[in-house]
Design a protein around this motif. Structure first.
Motif, mmCIF file in Angstrom:
data_model
loop_
_atom_site.group_PDB
_atom_site.id
_atom_site.type_symbol
_atom_site.label_atom_id
_atom_site.label_comp_id
_atom_site.label_asym_id
_atom_site.label_seq_id
_atom_site.Cartn_x
_atom_site.Cartn_y
_atom_site.Cartn_z
ATOM 1 N N UNK A 100 32.782 33.459 50.531
ATOM 2 C CA UNK A 100 32.792 34.778 49.931
ATOM 3 C C UNK A 100 31.388 35.179 49.498
ATOM 4 N N UNK A 101 30.571 34.160 49.209
ATOM 5 C CA UNK A 101 29.162 34.383 48.878
ATOM 6 C C UNK A 101 28.262 33.913 50.018
ATOM 7 N N UNK A 160 34.762 39.121 43.476
ATOM 8 C CA UNK A 160 34.825 39.078 44.931
ATOM 9 C C UNK A 160 36.053 38.323 45.430
ATOM 10 N N UNK A 161 36.396 37.231 44.748
ATOM 11 C CA UNK A 161 37.506 36.384 45.195
ATOM 12 C C UNK A 161 38.833 37.123 45.177
ATOM 13 N N UNK A 162 39.009 38.077 44.272
ATOM 14 C CA UNK A 162 40.288 38.777 44.163
ATOM 15 C C UNK A 162 40.604 39.583 45.411
ATOM 16 N N UNK A 163 39.576 39.950 46.167
ATOM 17 C CA UNK A 163 39.800 40.740 47.364
ATOM 18 C C UNK A 163 40.298 39.892 48.531
ATOM 19 N N UNK A 164 40.360 38.544 48.320
ATOM 20 C CA UNK A 164 40.887 37.673 49.366
ATOM 21 C C UNK A 164 42.251 37.118 49.001
ATOM 22 N N UNK A 165 42.825 37.604 47.919
ATOM 23 C CA UNK A 165 44.085 37.029 47.436
ATOM 24 C C UNK A 165 45.295 37.526 48.204
ATOM 25 N N UNK A 194 40.789 44.132 51.946
ATOM 26 C CA UNK A 194 39.385 44.288 52.257
ATOM 27 C C UNK A 194 38.551 43.326 51.416
ATOM 28 N N UNK A 195 37.345 43.046 51.891
ATOM 29 C CA UNK A 195 36.397 42.329 51.057
ATOM 30 C C UNK A 195 35.871 43.294 50.009
ATOM 31 N N UNK A 196 35.242 42.778 48.969
ATOM 32 C CA UNK A 196 34.648 43.634 47.954
ATOM 33 C C UNK A 196 33.619 44.563 48.589
ATOM 34 N N UNK A 197 32.764 44.003 49.440
ATOM 35 C CA UNK A 197 31.736 44.814 50.093
ATOM 36 C C UNK A 197 32.363 45.884 50.982
ATOM 37 N N UNK A 198 33.447 45.545 51.661
ATOM 38 C CA UNK A 198 34.101 46.510 52.540
ATOM 39 C C UNK A 198 34.748 47.643 51.730
ATOM 40 N N UNK A 199 35.348 47.304 50.609
ATOM 41 C CA UNK A 199 35.946 48.326 49.739
ATOM 42 C C UNK A 199 34.876 49.282 49.226
ATOM 43 N N UNK A 200 33.745 48.719 48.798
ATOM 44 C CA UNK A 200 32.640 49.550 48.305
ATOM 45 C C UNK A 200 32.063 50.398 49.425
ATOM 46 N N UNK A 227 37.328 26.680 48.344
ATOM 47 C CA UNK A 227 36.669 26.156 47.161
ATOM 48 C C UNK A 227 37.663 25.838 46.059
ATOM 49 N N UNK A 228 37.246 24.973 45.124
ATOM 50 C CA UNK A 228 38.118 24.494 44.060
ATOM 51 C C UNK A 228 38.577 25.605 43.124
ATOM 52 N N UNK A 229 37.761 26.672 43.019
ATOM 53 C CA UNK A 229 38.137 27.726 42.090
ATOM 54 C C UNK A 229 38.990 28.803 42.736
ATOM 55 N N UNK A 230 39.526 28.527 43.926
ATOM 56 C CA UNK A 230 40.459 29.447 44.552
ATOM 57 C C UNK A 230 39.817 30.581 45.315
ATOM 58 N N UNK A 231 38.495 30.522 45.520
ATOM 59 C CA UNK A 231 37.838 31.572 46.281
ATOM 60 C C UNK A 231 38.233 31.442 47.739
ATOM 61 N N UNK A 232 38.652 32.515 48.369
ATOM 62 C CA UNK A 232 39.058 32.479 49.759
ATOM 63 C C UNK A 232 38.325 33.540 50.553
#
Length: 445
Positions: free
Chosen positions: A300-301, A334-339, A344-350, A433-438
């Motif tokens: 995501x980053x 950013x991670x919430x946009x992959x849930x 969309x990704x955050x960048x795509x939404x923006x 990733x361990x923090x749930x980022x997808x």
């Protein structure tokens, strides 16, 4: 033997018995064992024709066990115990040998001839500072391990970063962070005060950041109100200065590879400090790019060329900075946009709002009415330029800082559609990733 059996049966605690023949015409005698079978002296067993052990008939289906069977059982038990002890002992000495190499490397790199001379703390002083790593002193936990607040003599507050034995990271990341950050001195980089490699501990001691990490404020609906626009813009500029320093002006040319909100610490004045250099890579002065078979960091980053091919350069950090910048302006993680699937990704939404002329809607509602609109819009524009799919289309960190300080938005180059558009034949979502980022897996154009 029958008399010995009768005697043993008269006592519930009798567990074994044997009859020993007399020598030189003397009368034989009974041997009995009570409780646990101990002191099975070799001479006594040999002297007896048989040794009988009392067991329940349902367990063995017979009344006795021969001495050969007993010996075989004892031999197996002894050999098993010896093998186990040998394994544990070997493992311990291998760990001590490896730890010894680490300690020597620390001393060679940080003491004596090295002008950095990072202090080596004793484990006793660390235990005293953290109250034996008390849970009450725990500040949080990351991939490296738990972080504790400590108070050194003189009432000096520190953050104690302790390598967890369950951590996916280890000695390489520990030494990497030691060698890198000990040589870096910048107001927007976390300051490493010392380390401890005593016993089986690997510990880093940092300056204490009373306001913790940026994500604790940015993504909390109550805490984010403390981040007014002036503070956010100062944080954006500070992070950019820190990354520019490691790319261009430090003694080592470094690619961070894991730039994100949780790795930006905030001091008492809310000034940002880039931290966590365990994943960082050193470049030669004239080196521009590199490849790796081990992709590390947080999905995501990551830039597309790094996530897919392991190809990285300074433009990887530029991409990560762009995502972080857009998070700071929008207040959205950013991670919430992959849930959710097909989101969309955050960048795509923006990007969708930006190309429709609705950039103001991107700005976090908590600061939208009070921020300097032209400044916030310029930040969004710069963020979109940083997350371009092609590395060549992204600016350098020097140019990023120049654009952030520009007064006229018209002086900025136009941005293209950002990377990781979910519209391009990608349907599966994979957690990395361990923090749930997808992230939705990308495909090259």
């Amino acid at each position: 033997m029958s008399e010995c059996e009768s005697e043993c049966q008269q006592s519930c605690s009798c567990t074994a018995y044997a009859y020993v023949n007399g020598t030189d015409g003397s009368t034989g005698k009974c041997l009995a064992w009570f409780g646990e079978l101990q002191d099975l002296v070799e001479t006594k067993i040999i002297a007896a024709n048989d040794i009988r052990i009392r067991v329940h008939g349902s367990e063995l289906g017979k009344k006795g066990v021969s001495v050969n069977s007993l010996k075989r059982t004892l031999v197996i038990a002894i050999v098993s115990a010896a093998v186990g002890l040998l394994t544990i002992t070997s493992g311990y000495f291998l760990w001590k040998k490896k730890l010894g190499r680490i300690t020597r490397t620390v001393s060679e790199n940080l003491g004596g001839k090295n002008d950095t001379e990072l202090p080596l703390f004793s484990l006793r002083s660390i235990l005293a500072a953290t109250n034996n790593f008390s849970e009450d002193n725990k500040l949080g936990e990351g991939g490296f391990g738990p972080v504790y607040k400590g108070i050194l003599p003189g009432n000096q507050e520190v953050a104690v970063k302790r390598l967890s034995k369950k951590s996916g990271q280890g000695h390489h990341e520990f030494m990497n962070e030691l060698k890198l950050i000990a040589k870096l001195q910048h107001t927007n980089l976390a300051h490493l005060m010392g380390c401890c490699t005593e016993g089986d501990e690997l510990i880093l001691i940092y300056e204490y950041m009373p306001n913790r990490s940026l994500d604790k404020f940015l993504f909390d609906p109550f805490e984010k109100t403390k981040l007014d626009w002036a503070t956010r813009f100062r944080i954006i500029q500070g992070i950019a200065q820190g990354v520019l320093y490691i790319h261009k002006y430090s003694r080592l040319k470094i690619i961070h590879r894991d730039l994100k909100a949780s790795n930006v610490l905030l001091d008492g004045m809310m000034n940002p400090k880039v931290s966590d250099f365990g994943m960082a890579r050193i470049f030669d002065i004239n080196q521009i790019e590199a490849n790796t078979n081990k992709v590390v960091g947080t999905y995501g980053y990551m830039s597309p060329e790094y996530a897919v091919y392991g190809h990285f350069s300074g433009k990887l950090d530029v991409f990560s900075f762009g995502v972080l910048l857009l998070e700071i302006v929008s207040g959205k993680k950013n991670a919430l946009f992959y849930s959710c699937e097909n989101s969309q990704t955050l960048a795509q939404w923006i990007w969708q709002l930006w190309k429709e002329g609705r950039g103001v809607e991107v700005i976090d509602a908590s600061v939208r009415e009070t921020c300097r609109i032209h400044e916030a819009l310029r930040c969004i524009h710069v963020g979109l330029l940083c997350v371009q799919e092609a590395p060549a289309d992204r600016p350098t960190m020097s140019l990023v800082i120049h654009m952030l300080e520009a007064e006229e938005a018209t002086s900025l180059p136009p941005s293209k559609e950002p990377a990781f558009s979910t519209s391009r034949n990608s349907s599966s979502v994979t957690t990395y990733s361990k923090n749930g980022v997808t992230i939705t897996l990308p495909e090259p154009r």
